[in-house]
Design an enzyme around this catalytic site. Structure first.
Site, short mmCIF file in Angstrom:
data_model
loop_
_atom_site.label_atom_id
_atom_site.label_comp_id
_atom_site.label_asym_id
_atom_site.label_seq_id
_atom_site.Cartn_x
_atom_site.Cartn_y
_atom_site.Cartn_z
N LYS A 65 0.81 -1.23 0.00
CA LYS A 65 0.00 0.00 0.00
C LYS A 65 0.85 1.28 0.00
O LYS A 65 0.45 2.29 -0.57
CB LYS A 65 -0.97 0.00 1.19
CG LYS A 65 -2.12 -0.98 1.02
CD LYS A 65 -3.10 -0.87 2.17
CE LYS A 65 -4.24 -1.86 2.01
NZ LYS A 65 -5.27 -1.70 3.05
N GLU A 77 -7.14 13.27 -1.88
CA GLU A 77 -6.77 13.90 -0.62
C GLU A 77 -6.73 12.86 0.51
O GLU A 77 -5.84 12.85 1.35
CB GLU A 77 -7.80 15.01 -0.30
CG GLU A 77 -7.69 15.67 1.06
CD GLU A 77 -6.40 16.46 1.26
OE1 GLU A 77 -5.62 16.60 0.31
OE2 GLU A 77 -6.19 16.93 2.40
N ALA A 129 -3.70 0.54 9.14
CA ALA A 129 -5.15 0.30 9.11
C ALA A 129 -5.90 1.45 9.79
O ALA A 129 -6.94 1.91 9.30
CB ALA A 129 -5.49 -1.02 9.78
N ARG A 150 -0.47 1.47 21.69
CA ARG A 150 0.62 1.02 22.56
C ARG A 150 1.77 2.02 22.51
O ARG A 150 2.32 2.42 23.52
CB ARG A 150 1.08 -0.37 22.07
CG ARG A 150 2.12 -1.03 22.88
CD ARG A 150 2.35 -2.43 22.36
NE ARG A 150 2.78 -2.44 20.95
CZ ARG A 150 3.04 -3.54 20.27
NH1 ARG A 150 2.92 -4.72 20.86
NH2 ARG A 150 3.44 -3.48 19.01
N SER A 153 3.37 7.86 20.54
CA SER A 153 3.84 8.83 19.54
C SER A 153 3.18 8.61 18.18
O SER A 153 2.95 9.56 17.43
CB SER A 153 5.36 8.76 19.42
OG SER A 153 5.74 7.46 19.05
N GLY A 236 -15.09 -7.30 10.56
CA GLY A 236 -14.71 -6.48 9.41
C GLY A 236 -15.10 -7.01 8.03
O GLY A 236 -14.65 -6.45 7.03
P1 ATR Z 1 -1.62 -2.47 9.98
O1 ATR Z 1 -1.27 -2.10 8.57
O2 ATR Z 1 -2.41 -3.74 10.12
O3 ATR Z 1 -2.24 -1.34 10.73
P2 ATR Z 1 0.86 -1.89 11.32
O4 ATR Z 1 0.98 -0.63 10.53
O5 ATR Z 1 2.05 -2.74 11.57
O6 ATR Z 1 -0.21 -2.86 10.66
O7 ATR Z 1 0.19 -1.49 12.73
C1 ATR Z 1 -0.13 -2.44 13.71
C2 ATR Z 1 -0.91 -1.79 14.84
O8 ATR Z 1 -1.28 -2.80 15.79
C3 ATR Z 1 -0.13 -0.75 15.61
O9 ATR Z 1 -1.01 0.21 16.13
C4 ATR Z 1 0.49 -1.62 16.73
O10 ATR Z 1 0.87 -0.88 17.87
P3 ATR Z 1 2.33 -0.15 17.92
O11 ATR Z 1 2.17 1.06 17.07
O12 ATR Z 1 2.53 0.17 19.35
O13 ATR Z 1 3.31 -1.15 17.36
C5 ATR Z 1 -0.68 -2.50 17.05
N1 ATR Z 1 -0.27 -3.73 17.72
C6 ATR Z 1 0.34 -4.79 17.16
N2 ATR Z 1 0.55 -5.77 18.08
C7 ATR Z 1 0.05 -5.29 19.25
C8 ATR Z 1 -0.05 -5.82 20.59
N3 ATR Z 1 0.39 -7.04 20.89
N4 ATR Z 1 -0.63 -5.04 21.54
C9 ATR Z 1 -1.09 -3.81 21.24
N5 ATR Z 1 -1.03 -3.26 20.01
C10 ATR Z 1 -0.48 -3.99 19.03
#
Ligand code: ATR
Length: 271
Positions: A65, A77, A129, A150, A153, A236
């Protein structure tokens, strides 16, 4: 015949060919839509090859993507804000990129008669996502949108993109005593069984819990919501069909009916 593809790696699991072939039959559009497994360094080549072979458009899924975003000469946009593209349109030498994930989510919520307008929404996650749906949610004029992640930032970076809207970034822990109408899980924990640290109190304050992931079994997040008797618990699958319908409309200027396709997919999933 006009050619369309969904590019991804892996791609075998994709439901997009099934969905788009159903849309095409329903709307009497003569198109060919197939999935294509693309090697990680071959995305641009795959797009060029499609364009050279009567390609009119493509869907793009993980992990391409962002590469698709970089390849486009023109962007909507909402794609610009998302930093990602899931729909490509090829026309007169231009590669136009858009993202329909947000429309897919919002249209599915509205289909379930869930009002986003004036509601307090909690979005869990701040990855691709989550980023892809924020603008579409804000277009529905919610009272507030809180992004919990989690890594704080990353949530803050998304909130900063929308300085004129009521978007707050928090840690999961900070949601504990907050109250929401709608909670949407956009983290990638999905069906892994991982429980997000969202308190029962916060979940039971909501009337709707939505998980962007779908599967035969509900996700851990939806199971938690079910135990707490949340009114609307939605996975979903409808978002998937909704984003496909929006892509189909961009390509063919015809709006397919999502209901029969969603019913067929739901049936497939349970078999
Ligand atoms: P996607 O394209 O599916 O959104 P991504 O860009 O890798 O994949 O994002 C994964 C999301 O899931 C992030 O918000 C991640 O949190 P971090 O930004 O802190 O990494 C979250 N995520 C993944 N594993 C997690 C876990 N075990 N507990 C809480 N949040 C998790």
């Amino acid at each position: 015949m006009d050619q369309y593809r969904v590019f991804g790696n892996p791609i075998a699991q994709s439901k997009s060919p099934f969905i788009h072939q159903k849309f095409a039959t329903q709307t009497k559009q003569k198109i060919n839509y197939e999935s294509e497994l693309v090697e990680l360094d071959q995305f641009e080549v795959a797009v060029e090859c499609l364009i050279a072979n009567n390609g009119k458009g493509a869907n793009v899924t993980a992990p391409f993507k962002e590469q698709a975003f970089a390849l486009c000469n023109q962007l909507s946009e909402r794609a610009r804000l998302a930093g990602a593209v899931n729909t490509l349109i090829f026309s007169n030498g231009v590669i136009y990129g858009d993202t329909t994930d947000g429309i897919g989510l919002v249209s599915d919520l509205l289909r379930h008669q869930i009002q986003l307008q004036n509601s307090n929404i909690l979005l869990l996650g701040a990855g691709g996502a989550a980023k892809g749906v924020v603008q579409a949610i804000l277009e529905q004029a919610p009272k507030s949108l809180t992004i919990a992640n989690r890594t704080l930032s990353k949530a803050q970076a998304i909130a900063d993109q929308y300085p004129h809207a009521e978007v707050n970034a928090v840690t999961f822990e900070a949601t504990e005593h907050l109250i929401f109408d709608i909670i949407i899980n956009a983290t990638s924990v999905g069906l892994s069984g991982v429980n997000l640290p969202i308190s029962d109190q916060t979940i039971s304050s909501a009337s709707t819990c939505y998980d962007m992931v779908y599967g035969l079994e509900p996700t851990a997040f939806l199971k938690q919501a079910k135990l707490l008797d949340v009114d609307n618990i939605i996975d979903g699958l409808g978002m998937l069909v909704g984003q496909a319908a929006a892509s189909f409309y961009l390509w063919r200027n015809v709006r397919p009916d999502v209901e029969p396709v969603l019913a067929a997919l739901r049936k497939q999933l349970s078999q």
